[in-house]
Design an enzyme around this catalytic site. Sequence first.
Site, PDB file in Angstrom:
ATOM      1  N   GLU A 284       0.830  -1.208   0.000  1.00 32.96           N
ATOM      2  CA  GLU A 284       0.000   0.000   0.000  1.00 32.96           C
ATOM      3  C   GLU A 284       0.867   1.262   0.000  1.00 32.96           C
ATOM      4  O   GLU A 284       0.504   2.272  -0.612  1.00 32.96           O
ATOM      5  CB  GLU A 284      -0.935  -0.005   1.216  1.00 32.96           C
ATOM      6  N   TRP A 287       1.835   1.649  -3.540  1.00 30.91           N
ATOM      7  CA  TRP A 287       0.729   2.234  -4.314  1.00 30.91           C
ATOM      8  C   TRP A 287       0.744   3.751  -4.178  1.00 30.91           C
ATOM      9  O   TRP A 287       0.535   4.480  -5.158  1.00 30.91           O
ATOM     10  CB  TRP A 287      -0.619   1.717  -3.796  1.00 30.91           C
ATOM     11  N   TRP A 315     -20.905  10.431 -19.756  1.00 30.78           N
ATOM     12  CA  TRP A 315     -21.247  10.398 -18.327  1.00 30.78           C
ATOM     13  C   TRP A 315     -22.612  11.026 -18.082  1.00 30.78           C
ATOM     14  O   TRP A 315     -23.051  11.918 -18.811  1.00 30.78           O
ATOM     15  CB  TRP A 315     -20.198  11.162 -17.513  1.00 30.78           C
ATOM     16  N   ASN A 350     -10.711   1.994   3.078  1.00 35.09           N
ATOM     17  CA  ASN A 350     -10.271   1.917   1.690  1.00 35.09           C
ATOM     18  C   ASN A 350     -11.152   1.012   0.833  1.00 35.09           C
ATOM     19  O   ASN A 350     -11.460   1.340  -0.319  1.00 35.09           O
ATOM     20  CB  ASN A 350      -8.818   1.446   1.601  1.00 35.09           C
ATOM     21  N   TRP A 368     -16.586  10.710 -12.818  1.00 38.10           N
ATOM     22  CA  TRP A 368     -15.726  10.452 -11.660  1.00 38.10           C
ATOM     23  C   TRP A 368     -15.214  11.737 -11.017  1.00 38.10           C
ATOM     24  O   TRP A 368     -14.924  11.762  -9.819  1.00 38.10           O
ATOM     25  CB  TRP A 368     -14.538   9.571 -12.066  1.00 38.10           C
ATOM     26  N   TRP A 391      -9.886   7.111  -7.796  1.00 38.75           N
ATOM     27  CA  TRP A 391     -11.110   7.381  -8.539  1.00 38.75           C
ATOM     28  C   TRP A 391     -10.982   6.942  -9.995  1.00 38.75           C
ATOM     29  O   TRP A 391     -11.904   6.350 -10.563  1.00 38.75           O
ATOM     30  CB  TRP A 391     -11.477   8.862  -8.443  1.00 38.75           C
TER      31      TRP A 391
END
Length: 476
Positions: A284, A287, A315, A350, A368, A391
């Site tokens: 993590e 990341w 969208w 998360n 988004w 996102w």
Amino acid sequence: MPAIVWFRRDLRLHDQTALHHAPRDFPDGIVPVFIFDDAVLKHPDCGPPIVSYMIDCLSELRDALRAAGGDLIIRHGKPLQELKSLAHETAASAVYYNKDYAPGACERDLQIEEQLPKHGVSVRGFKDLVIFEEQEILSASKGEPYTVYTPYRKAWMAKLAGEFGPLGPDPLPKPKLKFATTLKAAKTLPLPTAELLGHPLKHPIEIPAGESAGRRMLKAFCARPIDQYKLNRNLPALANGTSRLSPHLRHGTISVRQCLRAALNATHDRPREAAVGAETWIGELIWREFYQQILFNFPHVETQPFKEKLNNLNWSYDKKHFAAWCEGRTGFPIVDAAMRQLNTTGWMHNRLRMITAMFLTKDLRIDWRWGERYFMQHLIDGETAQNNGGWQWSASTGTDAQPWFRIFNPTTQSKNFDPDGKFIRRFVPELKDVPADLIHAPPPTKNYPPAIIDHAEARTASLAMFKQSAPHRIAH
């Protein structure tokens, strides 16, 4: 002559790179400063939770500097002008700071690095936010930044072992601070409240702020919970299933080096079955660095899809659906509980961030960017690189190696990760008496709304939207 230490996203004394070097390089002492910048405070992404949390961190930092015989100068204005004025007031000849990699921060810092030397003030930025920055990790084949996480992680781990050995870089010790005699000549403001800055906080924040809390939480997490992290990290009802250190990493009350060292120690100290938890948590941290280098090397992602061919997705901009999502009244209990956790605590687990983001983008098919901004406005750990990366991953416009047909079923996610409905009952009390076998898809009542969409139908419509935009990506 003294040096100004400009605190930003590094609100701590231990293992703070700029603060470590400034007293060594400038025997006349340091001038610590924090500048409230309206470009940040008035940005649409800024909200009360993160401002309030930051002020709590600053309060502890100021107390620690005062206990060491100094102070934290508080200013409010444009950083270039405030730093120039402060250098004049204190006869400082340099500004030391730790780098940030968001496009706006890079642009601001470049201007400062260009302008202050014209006034006799040198500027030096340090790597502190990450272990590896910018273009330190490039693909061996093309010499380009990685755009997929798994090969980036392998390269990151190899570089870590090659440069630092099995325990990673040594965290810097708490520096021996000497403060400039001219510090008292510096103009300073009282530490403001979030309300005075235009960000009144409506709900208390659960995660404690400040360096002492960050250090205490890291120690507690690595003592035992980290062993079970791989098993427990997806279970939001567990109080210690995750470290909850993201706000401390965001505000720099703990350093990534401290976190990495503690986790690497755990991998060496534990049996193999326990060490896997620490290894997963290190993943993590990687990341986090992956998304930082994505933002730095591909700054268009701040406002546009990483996959630029998906820039024409059709969208929805349904304000009623968006409001239902924001307020936690979609009729999908796990989504509603997660959004209410965000709205009332300033933090979200998360796994729930993925569920809620995918629900907004794949079930409701809402852009988004609407959800990304809402998160930034309500999170205490809102950070451009991680929030944007998460996102865009959920919306399938980002760096996810899987194609866009990854679509979570919110009811299945709920059953898998909150099987007894304990988390749901905490944040959706109107469902507290619903039995476990019904709580993930309860019948509507006068207190709880029906589902605002049918997931199966929404999934079909979402696939059609992506197919229309990018037919060449369809898997047969």
